[in-house]
Each structure stands twice: as C-alpha cells, then as structure tokens.
Scaffold this active site. Sequence first.
Site, short mmCIF file in Angstrom:
data_model
loop_
_atom_site.label_atom_id
_atom_site.label_comp_id
_atom_site.label_asym_id
_atom_site.label_seq_id
_atom_site.Cartn_x
_atom_site.Cartn_y
_atom_site.Cartn_z
N LYS A 95 -5.86 -13.77 -11.17
CA LYS A 95 -7.16 -14.24 -10.86
C LYS A 95 -8.42 -13.25 -11.35
CE LYS A 95 -6.82 -12.59 -5.97
NZ LYS A 95 -6.91 -13.02 -4.64
N LYS A 153 -12.14 -7.40 -9.81
CA LYS A 153 -13.12 -6.40 -10.03
C LYS A 153 -13.10 -5.77 -11.32
CE LYS A 153 -12.54 -4.35 -6.32
NZ LYS A 153 -12.36 -3.78 -5.17
N LYS A 168 0.83 -1.11 -0.05
CA LYS A 168 -0.05 0.05 0.07
C LYS A 168 0.91 1.16 -0.13
CE LYS A 168 -4.10 -1.78 -0.06
NZ LYS A 168 -4.55 -2.58 0.97
#
Length: 329
Positions: free
Chosen positions: A194, A197, A111
Amino acid sequence: METVLSGIRSTGNLHLGNYYGALRNFVRLQESHRCFFFIADLHSLTTHPKAADFHGSVLQILAEYLASGLDPEKCALYVQSDIPEISEMYVLLNMLAYVGELERTASFKEKVRKHPQNVNAGLLTYPVLMATDILIHRAHKVPVGKDQEQHLEITRAYARRFNNLYGAALFPEPDAYNFGGELIKIPGLDGSGKMGKSEGNGIFLTDDEAAIRRKVKKAVTDAGEKTDAMSEPVKNLFTIMSAVSTPEVLNFYKQAHAAGAIRYGDMKNQLADDICKVTLPIRARILDMLQNARYLQKVRKNGAEKARESAAATLLEMKKLMGFKAIEN
Ligand code: TRP
C-alpha cells in the site's frame, strides 16, 4: 447522534492513500455525525523521536487535515497531548489491561521482532492508550484499517470489562467503520503493497506538479504483453486511476490493456494529470494555511477545548463509578 473518532499518526505528511482511505470520508462523516479527529502525538513517543523533531509536523498535519476539507466548526480537530484527561484516563484503564493480552497483540509482537532493543512499556500498552482515545469520547464508530482491528477488539473488551466491573453502561462498544465497504485502498507506485511514507512509493498532498509527474513516470509497470491476468504493478495503477480519474478514462485504458494495445506512457500522463487535479488544489490550501500560523493555533486551541469538554465529562463519570471522591471545600 453517533460519535465517530479517528486518530492519525503524527509522523510524516499525508499522502493520497490517507486522502482516499480516510480524509475524504471524514469530510463526509462530519456532516452527519459527532466527529473527533486527532493527531496521535503521544503514540509517536514509543519510537523516541528527537525533541527538536517531535512536534515539527503537528501544525503541518493540522493544515493538511483542514486543506482536505475537515471543518473545525463541524468536528473536533485536536492534538492528543493537548487533552491531559487522556493521560489521566490511561492510568485508570491500565488497571483493566492484562499484560498477557497485550503481549499477544500482533502489532506488539511485530515491534518486538523489528526493534528488540526498544521494547518499552509504552509499546506494550499502545492499545490501552488507543482504547483511551476512543472510550474517552464514548465513540461508536472508529474508521481504521485492517491493521488496527485487533486494537479495536481490545477496546471493546475494556469497555465491557469496565461496564461489568462497575455495574454501569458508561462505554458503548465501538465498531470498526469501513464506510459501507466502499473504501478504496490506494496502493503504492513501487509495484507492491500500500501507499506509505517511503520515498517514491507515495504521492504526498504537498507534492508539486513536477514531483507528481516524476513519481508517476517512474511507477513500476510490466512489459505490456497481452495476457489474461493483469500484473500486480499494473493492477495497482488501475486502482489509483479508479480513484482519481473519470469512469470513461478508466474504461478506455482498461480496454486498451485487454486488447494488448496499452501504452503505459500515455496512461501515466493521464494518471499524473488526474492526480494533479485532486491534490494540487489541496497543496495550494496547505501552503496558504502554513502562512497563517495564527489561524492554525486558533484551530488547535478550539479543537482542544471541544475535546477536553467531552473528555472531562467521561473521566468524571468514570472516576465516580470507580469510587473516587472529589475534594470538598
Ligand atoms: N494506532 C492508529 C494507527 O497507527 C492511530 C490511532 C491512535 C488511532 N489512536 C487512535 C486510530 C484511536 C483510531 C482511534 O493508525
């Protein structure tokens, strides 16, 4: 009876990957375990969503959980922020969390690298909040993906630390649960990675038939030449097929591929048919439930009541052990 617990991020609708990676197994687990499943809305605050959007998808995700087969009579299904005990325990647990340890967490470092302008303390203590989610119900098993295993390790460390510091056996050390190794990881339709969204890569449980067919049609394949090694994008399509299609169908296309005679157009049509068979009934139930806001509110309220009862009991024990004395009348 063992306790199972898992949370799901509150942003974005659920997709086929969530269904096979998690939901379908939750549906099974609720038959044999004490289960807690929740929407992790507090965790999403680390990215500063607009207030107008923040809870926008909460009832939607609740409907998606229910439509996938979670039964609010058999498990506790709730929204994280509806349980104020979680925020209270989070304060207590923070005292056992060492900053150095949190700074070394892979998810935190990632992050920091990706969003250097928003390194807030909530991001640093994300694992403390997640440990609270788990420990507050004294869960034994936590179904999570590989990317969450370090958070579980931290949770175990806090459980041990608390038990040692206060000479108690309050918290069991929770294990990651992989459903006996039979977990199918659903890849995306874009040839790599994978299912997530990002647009085009995923099939959402709310997609209609036209959207599903369009996405599958556009899925990345290869030139279809006869080779020994299967290309990554084609391997991915076969993985999805192994989840949604019958073994006969899967074998038929595997043999066609091995013989260099596969027609990806045909395979995609079949794949789209079989995805539709799985997700369209779920979609219909989601739309149905979204029409019934009162039912969703009732489920949310009942779930919160169940979860609060369990959370309050743990918090009380914890505070007693730590030396808090309650107000006396
Ligand atoms: N961090 C998890 C994720 O990103 C979501 C989550 C929050 C969670 N609290 C949890 C998962 C507790 C399992 C248990 O996917």
